[in-house]
Design an enzyme around this catalytic site. Structure first.
Site, short mmCIF file in Angstrom:
data_model
loop_
_atom_site.label_atom_id
_atom_site.label_comp_id
_atom_site.label_asym_id
_atom_site.label_seq_id
_atom_site.Cartn_x
_atom_site.Cartn_y
_atom_site.Cartn_z
N ARG A 215 0.86 -1.34 0.08
CA ARG A 215 0.22 -0.04 0.07
C ARG A 215 0.83 1.20 0.15
O ARG A 215 1.90 1.19 0.55
CB ARG A 215 -0.98 -0.09 1.04
CG ARG A 215 -1.79 1.15 1.39
CD ARG A 215 -3.04 0.94 0.28
NE ARG A 215 -4.30 1.69 0.77
CZ ARG A 215 -5.16 2.09 -0.24
NH1 ARG A 215 -4.74 2.17 -1.38
NH2 ARG A 215 -6.29 2.65 0.21
N THR B 95 -9.68 0.18 -9.83
CA THR B 95 -8.85 -0.76 -9.40
C THR B 95 -8.58 -1.93 -10.22
O THR B 95 -9.47 -2.08 -11.07
CB THR B 95 -9.19 -1.05 -8.10
OG1 THR B 95 -9.20 0.18 -7.18
CG2 THR B 95 -8.47 -2.11 -7.23
#
Length: 577
Positions: A101, A374
């Site tokens: 992340r 995404t």
């Protein structure tokens, strides 16, 4: 609120841990008869198969698929973004969650995102240099190649380098997305050079070349971590961000670290579910929903009653998401409590089987979201290694900023933080202190890469879709539990509830007219598109892009499922000889 948290922590001391360690016993073959890859673009799936044929394992193939998606799906993910991957190493039986992340730059304090009146500045939060977190995906690719792959990373990145240099045809969703984001992307010379070569914006059918991105990938292939986070690429990234008005440093790029985390594991019926831990919110929410639903025979219920119970489980899980979840390196999360069957039983006890629970009776505020742009891919190989990988740049084309000379389109993940507590973000929703930005902190995500294992079957699945990721994976699990195959699971109609706003949202035909009437009579509010709504490519009425593969242990069959909502996705099976 403090009394509620104290009570939760008191309960935590006496509740058992819900995470399981035992693997289910196989009902058939011990290894799959080949490999299967499902991704959101045929070129990425083909790259994974290519690397498997060259002797790579599922982890090498994952590096190849991810890198090609970074080239051909800039609308959704890329080297300028991040990812969360779930791996299963067949030789050791170990599951591991790889957290790539993005992290908050040190200068990106909440005050930077406020206007002169102290209000949140959405443009700064969602576009340009201040919206971008430090990318994590390149480090994730290197980490997986070095620690889990069999081939050198240079070999696994070769397909992406080739496609970036030689080009690929622009497809409809890519062109349409650029048209929507063009006003932002045209602000930056590095972006204009890539997306409007010779002054003309890209169009469907154009051959899209990215020589700067090919060179960036080559440096990553040759030098590993240092090829992106130090040296030429790093200097160009920092120079480009700072020239556009941001404030990155070479030191914080070089300090980025991939995190290996223990996945969440729990039981649902005959399945062991392995899924994403914080800073993803998906795994805890998924565990709560499925453990609430476990005592019910959903397959035997009439449609309205089944949707009602599933929605009530969604409502309660999303409420908890708001208050308790964030980056576990910065926030104390009562994970053992939230995962416990006893806690789920308490939530279940508050569900009226005949009436909707008004969300304002579950005190609190809405939850921060992540946009639909995404991507996800799923892989299983002939040794039984597995990868469920979700990666993103957040909103459509991320920040819109490409630092000149890099080809790297940066994310806009800073909007996933609660930049101003209690103030709506891009989606009209709010966040709080658990998800507030701090230097090096990871923003909360909904990415939910997941494994399912029973005595008879192994499945790998995941999807994009913002906060709907979690509920789409939930419906996929329920589909497999009902006996559907991979392609049927990928095609399942979808509905969603996220606590606030207190409304059931659904795709066309996901809920029948008769069931919708019954649900309204039970007190639910529904927002349903017309049955005749266009469900094809580019439609706003369809969600997600679920990619899944399965291995049936008893019949020894491999299958892949690629979401039919996606115009360029592909699932492929490679049979061992």
């Amino acid at each position: 609120m403090k009394r509620v948290v104290l009570a939760l922590w008191t309960l935590l001391l006496v509740l058992p841990l819900a995470v399981l360690s035992a693997e289910p016993e196989a009902g058939g073959k011990s290894h799959p008869p080949g490999a299967a890859v499902a991704s959101a673009h045929a070129l990425a799936t083909d790259a994974g198969i290519e690397i498997l044929k060259q002797g790579g394992n599922a982890f090498d193939a994952a590096v190849a698929v991810s890198a090609v998606l970074s080239v051909v799906e800039p609308i959704s993910s890329g080297l300028g973004g991040g990812g969360m991957w779930l791996l299963h190493d067949a030789s050791s039986g170990r599951d591991v969650f790889i957290d790539g992340r993005e992290t908050a730059p040190a200068a990106a304090t909440p005050e930077r995102f406020l206007d002169k009146n102290g209000k949140l500045n959405p443009d700064r939060a969602q576009n340009g240099p201040w919206s971008a977190g430090i990318p994590g995906l390149p480090a994730l690719l290197v980490h997986v190649a070095e620690h889990y792959g069999r081939l050198p990373i240079k070999q696994s990145l070769a397909p992406a380098i080739r496609i970036a240099r030689d080009g690929f045809p622009v497809y409809a969703r890519m062109a349409q997305g650029y048209a929507v984001k063009r006003a932002v992307m045209d602000r930056y010379p590095g972006t204009r050079a890539v997306f409007s070569p010779n002054g003309r914006p890209i169009r469907e059918g154009d051959l899209f070349h990215q020589p700067d991105l090919a060179a960036t990938l080559e440096r990553l292939a040759a030098q590993g971590f240092d090829g992106f986070y130090r040296g030429t690429t790093a200097k160009r990234l920092v120079a480009g961000v700072n020239a556009a008005g941001g404030q990155w440093t070479l030191a914080e790029l070089a300090a980025y670290q991939v995190k290996e985390r223990e996945p969440i594991r729990f039981r649902y019926h005959d399945w062991t579910i392995t899924t994403a831990p914080p800073p993803s919110s998906g795994g805890i929410a998924l565990a709560q929903m499925l453990q609430i639903l476990a005592p019910y025979d959903l397959k035997a219920m009439p449609e309205a009653e089944r949707v009602h119970m599933v929605v009530e489980s969604m409502r309660r899980a999303f409420r908890d998401r708001t208050f308790y979840l964030g980056d576990p390196d910065f926030v104390r999360i009562p994970q053992r409590l939230l995962l416990s069957p006893e806690y789920a039983a308490g939530l279940r006890a508050g569900i009226d089987p005949d009436r909707a629970t008004p969300s304002d009776l579950l005190s609190g505020q809405p939850t921060p979201l992540e946009d639909e742009e995404t991507t996800h891919f799923s892989i299983i190989d002939a040794e039984g290694n597995r990868v469920a990988a979700t990666q993103t740049v957040n909103l459509l084309y991320g920040s819109g900023l490409i630092p000149p000379g890099t080809g790297v389109l940066l994310n806009d993940e800073m909007d996933d933080f609660a930049l101003k507590p209690g103030t709506p973000n891009a989606f009209g929703v709010m966040g709080y202190e658990a998800n507030a930005p701090k230097p090096g902190k990871r923003m909360l995500s909904s990415m939910t890469p997941t494994f399912m294992e029973s005595p008879d079957k192994v499945a790998v699945l995941g999807t994009p879709g913002g906060s709907r990721i979690i509920t789409m994976v939930l419906l996929g699990i329920l589909g497999y539990d009902a006996g559907l195959d991979a392609q049927q699971v990928a095609a399942l109609p979808r509905y969603h509830h996220q606590w606030l706003p207190d409304v059931i949202d659904a795709e066309p035909n996901a809920i029948s007219a008769e069931a919708a009437a019954k649900l309204r009579a039970m007190g639910h509010t529904l927002e349903l598109p017309p049955a005749e709504a266009e469900g094809g490519r580019g439609s706003s009425h369809v969600w997600g892009n679920l990619q899944t593969v399965e291995w049936d242990r008893r019949s020894d069959a491999l299958r892949g499922g690629s979401d039919p909502r996606n115009e360029v996705g592909k699932a492929a099976v490679l049979v061992s000889h």
